[in-house]
Write an enzyme that holds these catalytic residues in place. Structure first.
Site, PDB file in Angstrom:
ATOM      1  N   LYS A 274       3.364  -7.938 -20.772  1.00  0.00           N
ATOM      2  CA  LYS A 274       2.907  -6.558 -20.934  1.00  0.00           C
ATOM      3  C   LYS A 274       1.462  -6.543 -21.423  1.00  0.00           C
ATOM      4  CE  LYS A 274       5.101  -4.823 -19.052  1.00  0.00           C
ATOM      5  NZ  LYS A 274       6.297  -5.250 -18.419  1.00  0.00           N
TER       6      LYS A 274
ATOM      7  N   ARG B 153       0.862   1.950  -6.049  1.00  0.00           N
ATOM      8  CA  ARG B 153       1.181   0.865  -5.107  1.00  0.00           C
ATOM      9  C   ARG B 153      -0.057   0.096  -4.666  1.00  0.00           C
ATOM     10  NH1 ARG B 153       6.167   1.593  -2.682  1.00  0.00           N
ATOM     11  NH2 ARG B 153       5.526   0.348  -0.915  1.00  0.00           N
TER      12      ARG B 153
ATOM     13  N   HIS C  22       4.904 -28.677 -29.293  1.00  0.00           N
ATOM     14  CA  HIS C  22       4.659 -29.676 -28.256  1.00  0.00           C
ATOM     15  C   HIS C  22       3.381 -29.372 -27.476  1.00  0.00           C
ATOM     16  CE1 HIS C  22       8.554 -31.445 -29.074  1.00  0.00           C
ATOM     17  NE2 HIS C  22       9.069 -30.228 -29.057  1.00  0.00           N
TER      18      HIS C  22
ATOM     19  N   CYS D 142       0.873  -1.167   0.000  1.00  0.00           N
ATOM     20  CA  CYS D 142       0.000   0.000   0.000  1.00  0.00           C
ATOM     21  C   CYS D 142       0.907   1.213   0.000  1.00  0.00           C
ATOM     22  CB  CYS D 142      -0.861   0.006   1.253  1.00  0.00           C
ATOM     23  SG  CYS D 142      -1.736  -1.542   1.521  1.00  0.00           S
TER      24      CYS D 142
ATOM     25  N   LYS E  29       2.407  -1.831  -7.961  1.00  0.00           N
ATOM     26  CA  LYS E  29       3.743  -1.654  -8.521  1.00  0.00           C
ATOM     27  C   LYS E  29       4.786  -2.501  -7.805  1.00  0.00           C
ATOM     28  CE  LYS E  29       6.868   0.281 -11.109  1.00  0.00           C
ATOM     29  NZ  LYS E  29       6.976  -0.269 -12.464  1.00  0.00           N
TER      30      LYS E  29
ATOM     31  N   TRP F 213      -3.963  -1.666  -1.136  1.00  0.00           N
ATOM     32  CA  TRP F 213      -4.090  -2.852  -1.987  1.00  0.00           C
ATOM     33  C   TRP F 213      -4.419  -3.981  -1.026  1.00  0.00           C
ATOM     34  CZ3 TRP F 213      -1.571  -7.633  -2.600  1.00  0.00           C
ATOM     35  CH2 TRP F 213      -1.826  -8.294  -3.814  1.00  0.00           C
TER      36      TRP F 213
ATOM     37  N   GLU G 182       8.169 -11.367 -22.043  1.00  0.00           N
ATOM     38  CA  GLU G 182       7.929  -9.996 -21.582  1.00  0.00           C
ATOM     39  C   GLU G 182       6.812  -9.332 -22.398  1.00  0.00           C
ATOM     40  OE1 GLU G 182       8.468  -8.416 -19.060  1.00  0.00           O
ATOM     41  OE2 GLU G 182       8.342  -6.310 -19.563  1.00  0.00           O
TER      42      GLU G 182
ATOM     43  N   GLU H 118      -1.030  -7.792 -18.630  1.00  0.00           N
ATOM     44  CA  GLU H 118      -1.239  -6.962 -17.437  1.00  0.00           C
ATOM     45  C   GLU H 118      -1.933  -5.630 -17.735  1.00  0.00           C
ATOM     46  OE1 GLU H 118       2.230  -5.933 -15.114  1.00  0.00           O
ATOM     47  OE2 GLU H 118       3.443  -5.671 -16.893  1.00  0.00           O
TER      48      GLU H 118
ATOM     49  N   ASN I 253       1.276  -0.563   5.986  1.00  0.00           N
ATOM     50  CA  ASN I 253       1.570  -1.283   4.745  1.00  0.00           C
ATOM     51  C   ASN I 253       2.319  -2.548   5.139  1.00  0.00           C
ATOM     52  OD1 ASN I 253       2.450  -2.108   2.200  1.00  0.00           O
ATOM     53  ND2 ASN I 253       4.146  -0.660   2.165  1.00  0.00           N
ATOM     54  N   GLY I 254       1.802  -3.696   4.754  1.00  0.00           N
ATOM     55  CA  GLY I 254       2.461  -4.956   5.111  1.00  0.00           C
ATOM     56  C   GLY I 254       1.434  -5.981   5.540  1.00  0.00           C
TER      57      GLY I 254
HETATM   58  O1  M6R Z   1      10.148  -4.298  -8.381  1.00  0.00           O
HETATM   59  P1  M6R Z   1      10.409  -5.628  -8.987  1.00  0.00           P
HETATM   60  O2  M6R Z   1      11.192  -5.563 -10.247  1.00  0.00           O
HETATM   61  O3  M6R Z   1      11.019  -6.601  -8.019  1.00  0.00           O
HETATM   62  O4  M6R Z   1       8.989  -6.192  -9.368  1.00  0.00           O
HETATM   63  C1  M6R Z   1       8.827  -7.480  -9.886  1.00  0.00           C
HETATM   64  C2  M6R Z   1       7.481  -7.653 -10.513  1.00  0.00           C
HETATM   65  O5  M6R Z   1       6.473  -7.471  -9.563  1.00  0.00           O
HETATM   66  C3  M6R Z   1       7.251  -6.674 -11.674  1.00  0.00           C
HETATM   67  O6  M6R Z   1       8.244  -6.792 -12.643  1.00  0.00           O
HETATM   68  C4  M6R Z   1       5.881  -6.947 -12.326  1.00  0.00           C
HETATM   69  O7  M6R Z   1       5.885  -8.164 -12.973  1.00  0.00           O
HETATM   70  C5  M6R Z   1       5.510  -5.797 -13.274  1.00  0.00           C
HETATM   71  N1  M6R Z   1       4.132  -5.463 -13.118  1.00  0.00           N
HETATM   72  C6  M6R Z   1       5.717  -6.142 -14.695  1.00  0.00           C
HETATM   73  O8  M6R Z   1       5.343  -5.136 -15.562  1.00  0.00           O
END
Ligand code: M6R
Length: 609
Positions: A486, A27, A505, A2, A604, A74, A482, A489, A100-101
């Protein structure tokens, strides 16, 4: 996972807090709230929804005061709702607290506190903390906080205010970030730098198990068991503009465009082009150690894991050292076999990802040397590692990682050159050539970005798709992963990244006339094989969207759609090839009306397991 923001000064607190929370909204964004102190009372305003809804609430029923704390959530324990929103308050309403946690033993604490007469309003884990603080409160909030935290297990960044102690915010952290910003007449607390950089560049990072009492002109830090801590503020060099959208519709688009500059900044001070000398200031690895390692384990999550996977291809090829790439959460609980000949490289944009931190602790406990590649200076990961390489991407605010990925790739590439030189597996001429290839990347990336309008047009054809496949070979495979991540998400289209050879396969069964298949088909050692994979897709009616090297005619003849990128070596090509895939995902998401910078259910930095 959060966001926390607090203000104490001589101005109205709410505008600062709302502004700060907006910056932290990436966040978490399922509910938000604020508590202020004014004329001997605490006022709380909170609701389910984004900060915009909190703002409306605050416009209808304003709350005043020159100090306060705010939170954007969150949800982990307790669904998003008005009552589960932070701040939470004590039974008598005199203490308000944000967190947060995760409090792992909250059920047991809740049962005990309920038996003692405390009345719970929410179903969150957080609420136990405020009741514990209330239980121990005897006129000293900091002391009560310390006593309360002795009883909780889990992770936290906390801020609390109390009616009987105006002019004070008491904070604490363990496993979740919290930063104090200092200015002449006011102080701020925040979960990260971009939210305070507009007001001050003088910050203090709280360490785990520290408690701080923040006053307008004074900060007092101590350990959880009461030992005073002296810490000098750090000066942050980030430009405040970097935390703004700067005329772009979304942070994601701005950050995609920032990539050439970010890579220039990341590599410029670390290489000597003529001698191919690579230098990392805070790596803390002696050449003899680099020669001593018999294995590298990369660990990371999400996009950072994809960058690490490119690292496997690079390190094995040029530094001739065995490499494994581990999902952090799997690694840490698997009783991994690790010793002092293992180098663990943790990759993370935020440096706060709980799983990655856990993997680092595990590896350290088993005797491995740990270095991290990280974007946030002073983050937990950087502090937990023996050495660190910072990617100089600047703040990445969009939840979908873009410039962090390409700068991670640049750093991993440079690290490979360094390792290859030290281990004498990379001839000097080859090292010089590799450095030159990297130096060309920012300009070439600009040429890819100049094709934005073509990619946008392409997205018009595919934004109604329900599935997509991304295929690549060699270093094109992590890029396929990747690209697929993208797309899913930000646009919520189901997408899979696959090694192109593996398609036959299983996934080949998915291909029909409605299936867009994005193929990384640049020149390189596996080029002929990838042409074969394109044929396989076409033979089953799939639609091929190819990313190909400029001037390539063979792919053009076979593919339905083509995006050219400048020719480059395979080793640097992921940095270029990913850019059109980022733009493709972005424009598809925009056309589908998705919330690009804050995709549903995501946050994030994932600071919970
Ligand atoms: O801050 P980090 O690079 O450790 O985060 C890892 C993942 O949570 C982060 O890369 C996530 O997959 C992103 N939303 C990808 O766009």
């Amino acid at each position: 996972m959060c966001g926390i923001f607090g203000y104490i000064g001589k101005s109205e607190a709410v505008p600062f807090i709302v502004e700060g929370l907006k910056k932290l909204e990436y966040r978490g964004y399922d509910s938000a709230g604020v508590a202020t102190y004014e004329h001997g009372r605490i006022f709380v305003s909170k609701c389910e929804g984004k900060i915009a809804e909190l703002e409306e609430l605050l416009t209808d029923k304003p709350i005043g005061g020159e100090m306060g704390i705010g939170h954007t959530r969150w949800a982990t324990h307790g669904s998003p709702s008005d009552v589960n929103s932070h701040p939470h308050t004590s039974c008598d309403g005199k203490i308000a607290l944000v967190h947060n946690g995760i409090i792992e033993n909250y059920l047991e604490l809740r049962r005990k506190l309920s038996e003692e007469g405390h009345k719970f309003k929410s179903t969150t884990d957080t609420e136990v903390i405020v009741h514990l603080v209330e239980k121990y409160y005897k006129g000293d909030l900091e002391k009560a906080m310390r006593q309360a935290l002795q009883e909780v297990t889990g992770s936290y960044a906390i801020a609390a205010i109390c009616e009987q102690e105006p002019g004070k915010i008491v904070c604490a952290r363990k496993g979740s970030p919290l930063i104090v910003g200092l200015s002449d007449n006011e102080a701020f607390i925040s979960s990260d730098i971009p939210a305070i950089i507009k007001y001050t560049s003088k910050v203090i990072y709280l360490e785990d198990e520290e408690v701080a009492t923040i006053q307008r002109k004074k900060i007092q830090i101590s350990t959880l068991d009461g030992k005073p801590v002296k810490r000098k503020p750090t000066l942050i060099s980030w430009d405040p503009e970097s935390a703004e959208k700067g005329g772009y519709a979304h942070f994601m688009l701005k950050e995609i465009h920032e990539q050439p500059g970010a890579i220039r900044k990341t590599i410029a001070h670390r290489v000597n082009v003529d001698s191919a000398k690579v230098h990392f200031d805070e790596l803390n690895l002696e050449p003899k150690e680099i020669r001593h390692f018999n294995r590298i384990i990369f660990t990371a999550c999400g996009t950072s894991w994809h960058a690490a996977l490119v690292g496997e291809y690079l390190m094995e090829r040029y530094a001739k050292i065995p490499v494994e790439v581990e999902y952090a959460a799997e690694f840490r609980y698997r009783e991994p076999i690790v010793d002092d000949k293992t180098l663990l490289i943790a990759v993370s944009q935020s440096g706060e990802t709980a799983d990655t931190l856990g993997a680092v602790w595990e590896a350290k406990a088993r005797g491995a040397k740990v270095i991290s590649i990280c974007n946030v200076v002073g983050s937990s990961l950087a502090r937990e590692s023996h050495g660190v390489i910072y990617t100089d991407a600047g703040p990445e605010i969009g939840v979908a990682s873009t410039k962090a990925f390409t700068t991670q790739l640049a750093v991993i590439y440079l690290l490979t050159v360094l390792f290859g030189q030290v281990r004498k597996t990379l001839p000097q001429a080859k090292a010089i050539q590799m450095i030159n290839n990297l130096m060309e990347i920012p300009d070439k990336m600009e040429r890819v970005l100049a094709k934005e309008a073509d990619v946008e047009k392409l997205s018009e054809k595919f934004y109604n798709s329900t599935n997509a496949l991304y295929l690549g070979r060699g270093k094109g495979f992590p890029v396929a992963l990747e690209g697929a991540l993208k797309l899913k998400e930000v646009s919520y289209i189901h997408a899979e990244g696959y090694p192109a050879a593996e398609m036959k396969h299983g996934p080949i069964a998915l291909i029909d006339k409605n299936m867009p298949v994005v193929v990384l088909a640049m020149h390189g050692r596996r080029y002929d094989k990838i042409l074969g994979n394109i044929e396989e897709v076409k033979a089953r009616g799939g639609i091929v969207i190819a990313i190909a090297s400029e001037g390539d005619q063979m792919v053009k003849e076979k593919a339905d759609e083509i995006i050219y990128i400048p020719a480059s070596t395979e080793a640097v090509s992921p940095m270029l090839a990913v850019v059109p895939l980022q733009l493709f995902a972005y424009y598809i998401a925009v056309k589908r009306g998705c919330h690009v910078d804050q995709p549903r259910n995501l946050a994030k930095s994932v600071t919970v397991e």
